[in-house]
Design a protein around this motif. Sequence first.
Motif, mmCIF file in Angstrom:
data_model
loop_
_atom_site.group_PDB
_atom_site.id
_atom_site.type_symbol
_atom_site.label_atom_id
_atom_site.label_comp_id
_atom_site.label_asym_id
_atom_site.label_seq_id
_atom_site.Cartn_x
_atom_site.Cartn_y
_atom_site.Cartn_z
ATOM 1 N N PRO A 1 -1.380 -0.950 7.712
ATOM 2 C CA PRO A 1 -1.823 0.128 8.601
ATOM 3 C C PRO A 1 -3.153 -0.147 9.282
ATOM 4 O O PRO A 1 -3.514 0.568 10.206
ATOM 5 C CB PRO A 1 -1.941 1.327 7.649
ATOM 6 C CG PRO A 1 -2.287 0.711 6.321
ATOM 7 C CD PRO A 1 -1.544 -0.599 6.291
ATOM 8 N N GLY A 2 -3.898 -1.198 8.814
ATOM 9 C CA GLY A 2 -5.148 -1.582 9.476
ATOM 10 C C GLY A 2 -4.911 -2.763 10.407
ATOM 11 O O GLY A 2 -3.791 -3.249 10.523
ATOM 12 N N CYS B 1 -4.547 9.970 14.687
ATOM 13 C CA CYS B 1 -4.396 11.318 14.146
ATOM 14 C C CYS B 1 -4.928 12.386 15.102
ATOM 15 O O CYS B 1 -4.413 13.503 15.130
ATOM 16 C CB CYS B 1 -5.074 11.422 12.783
ATOM 17 S SG CYS B 1 -4.155 10.541 11.494
ATOM 18 N N SER C 1 -6.965 2.180 11.710
ATOM 19 C CA SER C 1 -5.798 2.580 10.913
ATOM 20 C C SER C 1 -4.842 3.400 11.762
ATOM 21 O O SER C 1 -5.263 4.292 12.494
ATOM 22 C CB SER C 1 -6.207 3.408 9.693
ATOM 23 O OG SER C 1 -5.046 3.791 8.967
ATOM 24 N N CYS D 1 -2.185 6.393 12.181
ATOM 25 C CA CYS D 1 -2.153 7.712 11.544
ATOM 26 C C CYS D 1 -0.978 7.734 10.568
ATOM 27 O O CYS D 1 0.190 7.766 10.970
ATOM 28 C CB CYS D 1 -2.011 8.815 12.597
ATOM 29 S SG CYS D 1 -2.185 10.447 11.866
ATOM 30 N N VAL D 2 -1.298 7.679 9.278
ATOM 31 C CA VAL D 2 -0.268 7.453 8.255
ATOM 32 C C VAL D 2 0.650 8.666 8.069
ATOM 33 O O VAL D 2 1.798 8.537 7.673
ATOM 34 C CB VAL D 2 -0.942 7.038 6.931
ATOM 35 C CG1 VAL D 2 0.052 7.018 5.781
ATOM 36 C CG2 VAL D 2 -1.587 5.658 7.098
ATOM 37 N N ALA E 1 -6.956 -2.627 4.555
ATOM 38 C CA ALA E 1 -6.834 -1.295 5.156
ATOM 39 C C ALA E 1 -7.988 -0.423 4.666
ATOM 40 O O ALA E 1 -7.788 0.600 4.024
ATOM 41 C CB ALA E 1 -5.488 -0.692 4.790
ATOM 42 N N THR F 1 -8.122 3.323 5.499
ATOM 43 C CA THR F 1 -6.983 4.105 5.022
ATOM 44 C C THR F 1 -7.236 4.434 3.552
ATOM 45 O O THR F 1 -7.638 3.542 2.804
ATOM 46 C CB THR F 1 -5.682 3.266 5.133
ATOM 47 O OG1 THR F 1 -5.695 2.557 6.372
ATOM 48 C CG2 THR F 1 -4.444 4.120 5.045
ATOM 49 N N THR F 2 -6.998 5.682 3.100
ATOM 50 C CA THR F 2 -7.218 5.984 1.678
ATOM 51 C C THR F 2 -6.151 5.251 0.852
ATOM 52 O O THR F 2 -5.076 4.942 1.364
ATOM 53 C CB THR F 2 -7.087 7.492 1.380
ATOM 54 O OG1 THR F 2 -5.710 7.874 1.589
ATOM 55 C CG2 THR F 2 -7.994 8.338 2.265
ATOM 56 N N ASP G 1 -2.834 6.984 1.046
ATOM 57 C CA ASP G 1 -2.213 6.787 2.359
ATOM 58 C C ASP G 1 -1.682 5.366 2.506
ATOM 59 O O ASP G 1 -0.642 5.138 3.128
ATOM 60 C CB ASP G 1 -3.216 7.080 3.490
ATOM 61 C CG ASP G 1 -3.416 8.570 3.690
ATOM 62 O OD1 ASP G 1 -2.784 9.371 2.961
ATOM 63 O OD2 ASP G 1 -4.226 8.943 4.570
ATOM 64 N N TYR G 2 -2.414 4.427 1.958
ATOM 65 C CA TYR G 2 -1.981 3.032 2.049
ATOM 66 C C TYR G 2 -0.611 2.857 1.388
ATOM 67 O O TYR G 2 0.301 2.263 1.952
ATOM 68 C CB TYR G 2 -3.015 2.101 1.387
ATOM 69 C CG TYR G 2 -2.594 0.652 1.460
ATOM 70 C CD1 TYR G 2 -2.806 -0.100 2.610
ATOM 71 C CD2 TYR G 2 -1.941 0.044 0.382
ATOM 72 C CE1 TYR G 2 -2.392 -1.418 2.695
ATOM 73 C CE2 TYR G 2 -1.520 -1.276 0.455
ATOM 74 C CZ TYR G 2 -1.748 -1.999 1.611
ATOM 75 O OH TYR G 2 -1.321 -3.308 1.694
ATOM 76 N N TYR H 1 2.121 4.351 3.466
ATOM 77 C CA TYR H 1 2.469 3.486 4.600
ATOM 78 C C TYR H 1 3.395 2.354 4.145
ATOM 79 O O TYR H 1 4.465 2.125 4.728
ATOM 80 C CB TYR H 1 1.194 2.919 5.237
ATOM 81 C CG TYR H 1 1.466 1.987 6.400
ATOM 82 C CD1 TYR H 1 1.599 2.474 7.698
ATOM 83 C CD2 TYR H 1 1.585 0.611 6.198
ATOM 84 C CE1 TYR H 1 1.859 1.618 8.765
ATOM 85 C CE2 TYR H 1 1.841 -0.250 7.255
ATOM 86 C CZ TYR H 1 1.982 0.253 8.536
ATOM 87 O OH TYR H 1 2.237 -0.601 9.576
#
Length: 459
Positions: A189-190, A204, A221, A223-224, A256, A259-260, A263-264, A267
Motif C-alpha cells: 500500500p506504500g 482518503c 499510502s 486509502c486502505v 508501508a 499505513t497502520t 491497515d497493512y 491491504y
Amino acid sequence: PTGFRLPVVPAQGSIASGIALTLNKNADSALGEQGYRMTVGKGITIAANGAAGLFNGVATLRQLFGHEIETDTREPGPWKVAGGTIVDYPRFAYRGAMLDVSRRFRPKTEVLRYLDDLARYKMNYLQLHLTDDQGWRLRIDKWPLLTDIGSKYEVGGGPGGYYTKADYAEIIAYAAGRGITIIPEIDGPGHTNAAQSVYPELNCDGKAVPARNDISVGYSSFCVHSEATYAFLDDVIAEVAAMTPGPYIHIGGDEARATTPQDYRTYVDRVLPIVTKYHKIPIGWHEITKSDKLSAPTIAQYWGTTGDPSGTGDAAQEAARMIEAAKKGVPVILSPANRSYLDMKYTPQTKRGLMWAAYIEIDAAYDWDPGTYLKGVDEKAILGVAAPQFSESMTSLTDVRYMAFPRLTATAELGWSPAATHDWEGFKRRLAEHARFWETGGIPYYRSPKVDWPARAVP
Ligand code: NAG
C-alpha cells in the motif's frame, strides 16, 4: 539463441561436427527441468528435458569458448572447447534480478541489454519494479492517467517514460527467447505516490497529492478502507495478469510506514486474493509475512540484513517473522540487502549507490550461503536468490551495469552451484576470466582490488 554463428546440425546418430541441441523428454530425470548434459567430442551435444535446460547448456558453452564469439572480433575462429562430459543442474529453481524502472525509467532497449546480461549467467527471472512514488511505468488502459501523466517524471528531474503494452510484450518475448520470465511488480500500500497524484479516489480525503521526484521512502499510502482502492487494484491486476504469461505477480508490500499495522494486514489480505483470482501466484517483499493469512504458494522475498532472529533490534524481528513463515511452508526468495542489493556502493569511494544496508564488495556478495542463511529453516523452503537494484542513484544503463558487475555473478553462482563447491579463491580466479567477456561486450564493471584481473582486453 539469435546470433549464434556455429552450424547447428540435426541430432541423428552420432554428431560428426557442429552443435546439436536435443530434447529428451524425461529421459534423464536427474537433470530436472533446468539441467543439461553436454558432451564434447568431435561435435557438441547438449541434451535436456526441457527448453530451460537447453538455454542453460548454451550459456555454459558460450562461457567455455573463453571469449564472446559474437562480439570479440580479435579471435575469428575456429574456436576450441575441451573434450568431455558435463552434467549440470541448479541448486535453486529461482535465480533472479530486479530492475527499478520507476525511480528512473530505463528505455526498452536497455532492459533488453540487461536481459542479455542475465542470460549469460543462467538467471531465469527478471522482476520489473514498475510502480513507485516517482513514476508509473506500464500502460493500464482502464486507468490511462497513470501513464499519460504519472509517468512523466523521475528522480533527478528527468523526463520519465513508460512501456506501452507492445513494449512490454516485446520485453517478455525477448526474455522468453533467453529462458527468462518477467515478473511485474505493482507496489502497495506504500510507494504509491505516482498513482495517488493522478487519481484522487485513491486518497482518503479524495484529493490528488502533489507529484514527487525526491528519494524519501515511506510517506505514501493508498486509502486502505476505501473500496475504490480495490476496484483500482482489481482492474490493474487483471490487465497486468492478461499481459503477463509468467506465473507470478509481485505486489510489493515493503515499507508501508504511512499505513497502520492493522491497515497493512487488511491491504495484504485483500490484494493476495485478487492476484489469485487472475490465476497468478503472488510474491511480496517479506513484510507480507505480517498477514496471518499468508500461505503457500504465495512467496515472500526477504530483503532483511540478518538471518539470525536472536538479537533484539528490528532486523532480528524481521528475521524471526520470516523464519516463522518459512517454517509454515511459505517459499522464500533471498535478497539480503547487505549481500545482494546491487544499488549498495562497493566502497565509500563508489560514485553511484546508496549505503544504508552496507558497502558490498565482491567477496561480501559471494560469501554467504542461501541454504543456511535463515537460522533453522530447511533449504527446501528456499525457492532461490535474487539481486535487486533500486535506481535512486542510477542515471544510465552504464551505471546499472557497473553496479551489477561483478556482483550479479556472485548471486548467480550462489543460486546455481552446490554448497560443496563454494570457494572464494576459486570464484575469484574464475571471475577474473570474465573481464574479457565484459570488455569485448561493452559492459562496464568494477575492477575490485580483491580480484587479480587480467590486463584490459580492450585498452
Ligand atoms: C528500500 C526500499 C526501496 C528503496 C531501496 C534502496 C526495498 C524493498 N524497499 O528502502 O524502495 O529504493 O531500499 O536501496 O528495498
